[in-house]
Design a protein around this motif. Structure first.
Motif, short mmCIF file in Angstrom:
data_model
loop_
_atom_site.label_atom_id
_atom_site.label_comp_id
_atom_site.label_asym_id
_atom_site.label_seq_id
_atom_site.Cartn_x
_atom_site.Cartn_y
_atom_site.Cartn_z
N ARG A 270 0.92 -1.17 0.08
CA ARG A 270 -0.15 0.02 -0.14
C ARG A 270 0.73 1.27 -0.07
O ARG A 270 0.50 2.13 -0.58
N GLU A 271 2.04 1.26 0.83
CA GLU A 271 2.73 2.50 0.92
C GLU A 271 3.49 2.83 -0.43
O GLU A 271 3.70 3.85 -0.84
N ILE A 272 3.89 1.61 -1.20
CA ILE A 272 4.55 1.53 -2.48
C ILE A 272 3.57 2.31 -3.41
O ILE A 272 3.71 3.42 -4.10
N ASN A 273 2.22 1.94 -3.49
CA ASN A 273 1.26 2.53 -4.27
C ASN A 273 0.70 4.10 -3.82
O ASN A 273 0.62 4.92 -4.74
N GLU A 274 0.76 4.14 -2.56
CA GLU A 274 0.48 5.71 -2.16
C GLU A 274 1.62 6.64 -2.74
O GLU A 274 1.50 7.85 -3.15
N ALA A 275 2.72 6.01 -2.49
CA ALA A 275 4.10 7.09 -2.96
C ALA A 275 4.05 7.03 -4.53
O ALA A 275 4.44 8.08 -4.94
#
Length: 420
Positions: A102-107
Motif C-alpha cells: 500500500r505504501e508503494i502504491n501511495e508513494a
C-alpha cells in the motif's frame, strides 16, 4: 535516489507507526503493545529499519545480508518466545506485506508522472527479498517454538494443522522432525470415559508419538470425561515413500473415498495395540484415508465412523472400522424413525439372557456356531437357546438374510453407545 524512493523515505517513520497501530488494532495478541512501551518501541524500531533497509537495497537490487536476515529472524524468535500463536504470526506477516504494498502504491500516486522504472525496480526487489525475509522470520519463530513448546504439543499442533489442510504444516514438520506423507489414514479412537488424568494421558500420547513417529492429538469432549485420540498414520493408497517436509511438495490428487477397503495397515494396528494397553477402557475406532489435500474430509468421515462403531474393551484386539463396516448404521443414524424402530427391537431383547453380546459375537464370527460358543465360553447348545430366544422376542431369525441386516445394525447401534 529517484522521486519514488525519496517519497518512501520521507514517509518511512509515519508508515512504520501506522503498521504498529494496525497490529494493535487487528491482532489481539499484540494489543498489549499499547501498554508495553518497550515492546512497542522495539516493534516500531524494527518497522522503521526494514523500510529504510529496503530503500538502501532496492535501487541497485541489493540482497538482504546475513546480518539483515539474522535481525529479522530475531524478531520472529522474540514473538514466539512471548507466546504468539502461529495464526497471529501469519496475520502479522500478512499485515506487514499488505501495508508495504500500500505504501508503494501511495508513494506512486503522490508522484504522478514519475519514473515507471523506479516502480519496477522496487517491485522486482520486493518479491524475492520479501520472501527471504519472511523465511527468516518464520525460521526464528520455529526456533523459539522448539524451546517453548513440549514435544507432544508440537506434534499435536502439527496434527491439527494437517487436518485443517494448513500449509504451515510443512514448516512445523521440520520442527518436530516428522516427515510428511503423500497419504494418511486418519484414525479416530473414541473414548467415552477416559480413566486417566491429564498428565498420564500426555505421557501416554508422547510415548505413542516417539514410538510410532506419527502426528497425534487428543481432543477432549466438552463437558465430559471422554474424548478422541486422532492419529494420522502414513499409509494406504498412494503411500509409497514419505514426501520431504517442504512447502514445495505437490499435493496428490484427491481420490474418491474407498468405503469397501478395510484398514489392515500394520502401523495402524500397532498404534491401536499400544493405545489399548495404556488405556484399558471401552473404545471405538474409525478410520478414513486421504492425501494431505483431503484430510479435513477424512477426519469428518473417521469421526462419524467411530461414533457409529461398537465400543470394544481395549483388553481385546481393537480394530479400525471403515465406512464399509458401518455404512448401514451411518445411514439409519440420520433417519430418526428407522433409528427409533431399531431401538425398539433392541429393547425387546432386554429380557435376555445377554442376547446383544451373544449376537455381537455371532456376527463377528461369521455366524460360526463353534467359534461363537468358544468366544463366549458357553456350550453350543446354550448358544442355540439364545438364538432361539432372540427369534421368539423379535420375530426375526438371527441366521436369515433379513436377520443379519436388522440385528447386526441393532447390535452395532447398541454397543456404540448411541442410545445411552
Amino acid at each position: 535516489m529517484g522521486s519514488l524512493f525519496a517519497e518512501l523515505a520521507r514517509q518511512a517513520s509515519a508508515n512504520a507507526r501506522r503498521e504498529v497501530d494496525t497490529y494493535v488494532r487487528e491482532i489481539p495478541e499484540l494489543g498489549s503493545l499499547d501498554a508495553n512501551s518497550r515492546a512497542r518501541d522495539e516493534t516500531l524500531e524494527y518497522s522503521v529499519w526494514f523500510r529504510r533497509r529496503t530503500l538502501e537495497l532496492a535501487p541497485d537490487n541489493g540482497k538482504l545480508t546475513d546480518a539483515d536476515l539474522g535481525y529479522i529472524a530475531s524478531m520472529g524468535e522474540a514473538r514466539a518466545g512471548a507466546g504468539m500463536s502461529l495464526d497471529s504470526r501469519q496475520r502479522v506477516l500478512r499485515v506487514h506485506t499488505e501495508l508495504m504494498l500500500r505504501e508503494i502504491n501511495e508513494a506512486t500516486e503522490a508522484q504522478r508522472g514519475g519514473d515507471v522504472d523506479e516502480l519496477m525496480r522496487i517491485m522486482s526487489w520486493f518479491a524475492p527479498q520479501g520472501e527471504r525475509g519472511i523465511g527468516a522470520y518464520r525460521q526464528g519463530f520455529v526456533t523459539a517454538m522448539r524451546r517453548r513448546l513440549p514435544y507432544v504439543e508440537q506434534v499435536g499442533l502439527l496434527a491439527r494443522l494437517l487436518l485443517a489442510e494448513d500449509p504451515m504444516a510443512a514448516e512445523l514438520a521440520l520442527l518436530t522432525g516428522l516427515e510428511l506423507a503423500e497419504y494418511y489414514e486418519v484414525t479416530v479412537i473414541r473414548v467415552p470415559d477416559c480413566p486417566v488424568g491429564d498428565r498420564d494421558l500426555e505421557g501416554g500420547i508422547e510415548s505413542l508419538v516417539r514410538t510410532h513417529r506419527v502426528p497425534v492429538t487428543w481432543c477432549p469432549e466438552r463437558g465430559g470425561r471422554g474424548g478422541e485420540l486422532i492419529a494420522l498414520v502414513p499409509g494406504g493408497a498412494g503411500s509409497g515413500q514419505a514426501a520431504p517436509a517442504t512447502p514445495t511438495t505437490p499435493a496428490a490428487p484427491d481420490p474418491l473415498p474407498a468405503p469397501d477397503t478395510a484398514v489392515s495397515d500394520p502401523a495402524v494396528s500397532g498404534l491401536l495395540r499400544d493405545f489399548a494397553q495404556a488405556l484399558g477402557r471401552l473404545c471405538a475406532v474409525g478410520a478414513s484415508g486421504a492425501p494431505p489435500s483431503g484430510l479435513a474430509g477424512a477426519l469428518d468421515r473417521a469421526r462419524r465412523i467411530s461414533r457409529a462403531a461398537p465400543l470394544r474393551r481395549t483388553s481385546a484386539r481393537l480394530r479400525a472400522h471403515t465406512m464399509a463396516d458401518v455404512f448401514v448404521e451411518l445411514t439409519v443414524a440420520d433417519v430418526p424413525f428407522v433409528d427409533d424402530w431399531l431401538r425398539a427391537v433392541a429393547r425387546s431383547l432386554a429380557p435376555g439372557p445377554d442376547l446383544l453380546r451373544t449376537l455381537d459375537a455371532y456376527y463377528r464370527h461369521d455366524m460360526n456356531r463353534g467359534a461363537t460358543a468358544e468366544a463366549l465360553n458357553i456350550h453350543p447348545r446354550t448358544l442355540d437357546y439364545r438364538l432361539r430366544r432372540t427369534r421368539e422376542l423379535t420375530d426375526i431369525d438371527p441366521g436369515s438374510t433379513r436377520g443379519v441386516r436388522i440385528l447386526s445394525s441393532v447390535v452395532t447401534r447398541s454397543l456404540s453407545g448411541a442410545w445411552r
